[in-house]
Design a protein around this motif. Structure first.
Motif, mmCIF file in Angstrom:
data_model
loop_
_atom_site.group_PDB
_atom_site.id
_atom_site.type_symbol
_atom_site.label_atom_id
_atom_site.label_comp_id
_atom_site.label_asym_id
_atom_site.label_seq_id
_atom_site.Cartn_x
_atom_site.Cartn_y
_atom_site.Cartn_z
ATOM 1 N N LYS A 209 0.780 -1.209 -0.007
ATOM 2 C CA LYS A 209 0.078 0.044 0.015
ATOM 3 C C LYS A 209 1.003 1.305 -0.021
ATOM 4 O O LYS A 209 0.993 1.866 0.993
ATOM 5 C CB LYS A 209 -0.995 -0.040 1.312
ATOM 6 N N PRO A 210 1.558 1.705 -1.135
ATOM 7 C CA PRO A 210 2.830 2.731 -1.031
ATOM 8 C C PRO A 210 1.823 3.960 -1.013
ATOM 9 O O PRO A 210 0.755 4.201 -1.710
ATOM 10 C CB PRO A 210 3.331 2.500 -2.693
ATOM 11 N N VAL B 41 6.192 -1.700 -10.595
ATOM 12 C CA VAL B 41 6.228 -3.206 -10.333
ATOM 13 C C VAL B 41 6.169 -3.972 -11.804
ATOM 14 O O VAL B 41 5.445 -3.926 -12.587
ATOM 15 C CB VAL B 41 5.211 -3.641 -9.698
ATOM 16 N N ILE B 42 7.240 -4.822 -11.899
ATOM 17 C CA ILE B 42 7.321 -5.626 -13.077
ATOM 18 C C ILE B 42 7.126 -6.909 -12.611
ATOM 19 O O ILE B 42 7.739 -7.541 -11.302
ATOM 20 C CB ILE B 42 8.948 -5.829 -13.587
ATOM 21 N N LEU C 215 -2.417 -5.689 -7.762
ATOM 22 C CA LEU C 215 -1.911 -4.607 -7.888
ATOM 23 C C LEU C 215 -2.545 -3.451 -8.703
ATOM 24 O O LEU C 215 -2.373 -2.104 -8.574
ATOM 25 C CB LEU C 215 -0.472 -4.385 -7.966
ATOM 26 N N VAL C 216 -3.212 -3.963 -9.702
ATOM 27 C CA VAL C 216 -3.670 -3.018 -10.720
ATOM 28 C C VAL C 216 -4.647 -1.832 -10.182
ATOM 29 O O VAL C 216 -5.083 -0.868 -10.932
ATOM 30 C CB VAL C 216 -4.314 -3.866 -11.999
ATOM 31 N N HIS C 217 -5.335 -2.239 -9.005
ATOM 32 C CA HIS C 217 -6.424 -1.342 -8.402
ATOM 33 C C HIS C 217 -5.768 -0.235 -7.723
ATOM 34 O O HIS C 217 -6.600 0.798 -7.303
ATOM 35 C CB HIS C 217 -7.017 -2.213 -7.215
ATOM 36 N N HIS C 218 -4.470 -0.120 -7.640
ATOM 37 C CA HIS C 218 -3.730 0.789 -7.079
ATOM 38 C C HIS C 218 -3.488 2.163 -8.032
ATOM 39 O O HIS C 218 -2.729 1.755 -9.124
ATOM 40 C CB HIS C 218 -2.392 0.573 -5.992
ATOM 41 N N SER C 219 -4.131 3.224 -7.832
ATOM 42 C CA SER C 219 -3.583 4.319 -8.894
ATOM 43 C C SER C 219 -2.128 4.628 -8.951
ATOM 44 O O SER C 219 -1.746 5.188 -9.973
ATOM 45 C CB SER C 219 -4.706 5.411 -8.380
ATOM 46 N N ASN C 220 -1.594 4.691 -8.049
ATOM 47 C CA ASN C 220 0.003 5.191 -7.796
ATOM 48 C C ASN C 220 0.772 3.892 -8.089
ATOM 49 O O ASN C 220 2.290 3.985 -8.124
ATOM 50 C CB ASN C 220 0.343 5.790 -6.578
ATOM 51 N N ILE C 221 0.416 2.638 -8.495
ATOM 52 C CA ILE C 221 1.303 1.639 -8.796
ATOM 53 C C ILE C 221 1.357 1.243 -10.417
ATOM 54 O O ILE C 221 0.184 0.944 -11.011
ATOM 55 C CB ILE C 221 0.925 0.327 -8.247
#
Length: 254
Positions: free
Chosen positions: A113-114, A120-121, A131-137
Motif C-alpha cells: 500500500k505505497p 512493479v514488474i 496491484l492493478v487497483h492501486h492508482s499510484n502503482i
C-alpha cells in the motif's frame, strides 16, 4: 570397529536427533571410509528410512513437486501473510521492483500500500491483478507462455523486457532452498526467468516459509551466495540461520 548393524543404528539415531547429517562427519565419528558410509546411506534409503542428499542425508524428502497455485496458497498461509507484511515494509517511495511468482510473493502483493509512486514488474498474473487497483502503482506484466499451475509466464518475451531494465529489488519466491545446491523451483523455464530477474536487480530478497529449507526443485535458480536477504518464519533451524549469516546473508524471522 563396530559392525554394520551397529553403524546403521548409529546413523539412524543421529539423523533422528539432527534431522540431517553429512558423510564426512560420519566418516570421522565411525572411523570408516566415505565409500562405506555412502553404501550405508543407500541401504537405509532403500528401506525408506532416510533420503540421501549431496554429501549426506536427511530425514525429510528433499525433492519438491509442482502443485497448483490454489493448492499451495493454503499451505503455511499464516506464515506467508506475516512474511509478506514484513517484505512490504522494505518497499520505498518511487521504487522500481520485480515480483516473481508464487503464493508467498502474492501475499506480499496483497500487503503493498505505497504512499508514493511504485513501478512493479511481474511474471505473475495474480500479482498483477492484485496491484492493478492501486492508482499510484505502474504494473508491467511480462509476457510469454502461461504456466497454469503457477498463473505465471515464462519465455523469451519476458527475457527481452528484463534485459532492458534494472530494478532496486527482486522479491523472489522459491520451491526449495538447499545450502549446497542453492535456490530452486519445480520448473526449469521458470528457473531461467528467475535468473534473468536476478541479473536485472540490485538486491535479491527471498520470501520463503521454513518448510522450503532443505528442499530441492528440478530447476536451479542460483547459488545461496547471490541472495542478500531471506525473510522466513521461526521454523527455520538455528544451524541454518548461522550458516546463512556466516555467508553475509541477512535473515529476518517473523
Amino acid at each position: 570397529m563396530i559392525n554394520i548393524a551397529e553403524r546403521h543404528q548409529y546413523i539412524l539415531n543421529k539423523i533422528q536427533v539432527n534431522g540431517s547429517l553429512d558423510v564426512q562427519s560420519l566418516c570421522k565419528e565411525l572411523d570408516v571410509s566415505s565409500v562405506t558410509i555412502r553404501k550405508d546411506l543407500k541401504l537405509l534409503e532403500d528401506k525408506n528410512l532416510l533420503f540421501r542428499t549431496h554429501g549426506g542425508a536427511t530425514l525429510n524428502n528433499p525433492y519438491t513437486v509442482d502443485k497448483p497455485v490454489n493448492e499451495k496458497e493454503h499451505l503455511q498461509s499464516a506464515e506467508k501473510v506475516r512474511i509478506g507484511t514484513l517484505a512490504a515494509e522494505l518497499i520505498e517511495d518511487n521504487d522500481s521492483i520485480i515480483i516473481a511468482s508464487g503464493t508467498t510473493v502474492l501475499a506480499l502483493a496483497r500487503c503493498i500500500k505505497p504512499k508514493g509512486a511504485l513501478t512493479v514488474i511481474t511474471s505473475a498474473l495474480n500479482v498483477a491483478l492484485e496491484l492493478v487497483h492501486h492508482s499510484n502503482i505502474e504494473v508491467i506484466q511480462l509476457g510469454g507462455l502461461l504456466r497454469k499451475s503457477s498463473s505465471s509466464v515464462t519465455g523469451p518475451y519476458s527475457d527481452n523486457v528484463l534485459g532492458n531494465v534494472f530494478c532496486s529489488k527482486l522479491f523472489l519466491g522459491v520451491d526449495g532452498i538447499d545450502l549446497e545446491f542453492g535456490l530452486t523451483t519445480t520448473n526449469a523455464f521458470e528457473a531461467h526467468l528467475n535468473r534473468q530477474m536476478i541479473d536485472s536487480s540490485q538486491k535479491i530478497i527471498v520470501l520463503a516459509d521454513s518448510t522450503k529449507f532443505g528442499k530441492r526443485g528440478f530447476g536451479r535458480i542460483c547459488g545461496i551466495e547471490e541472495v542478500d536477504h531471506i525473510i522466513t518464519d521461526s521454523g527455520i533451524s538455528e544451524h541454518t540461520v548461522k550458516h546463512l549469516e556466516s555467508m553475509g546473508i541477512k535473515i529476518s524471522i517473523i
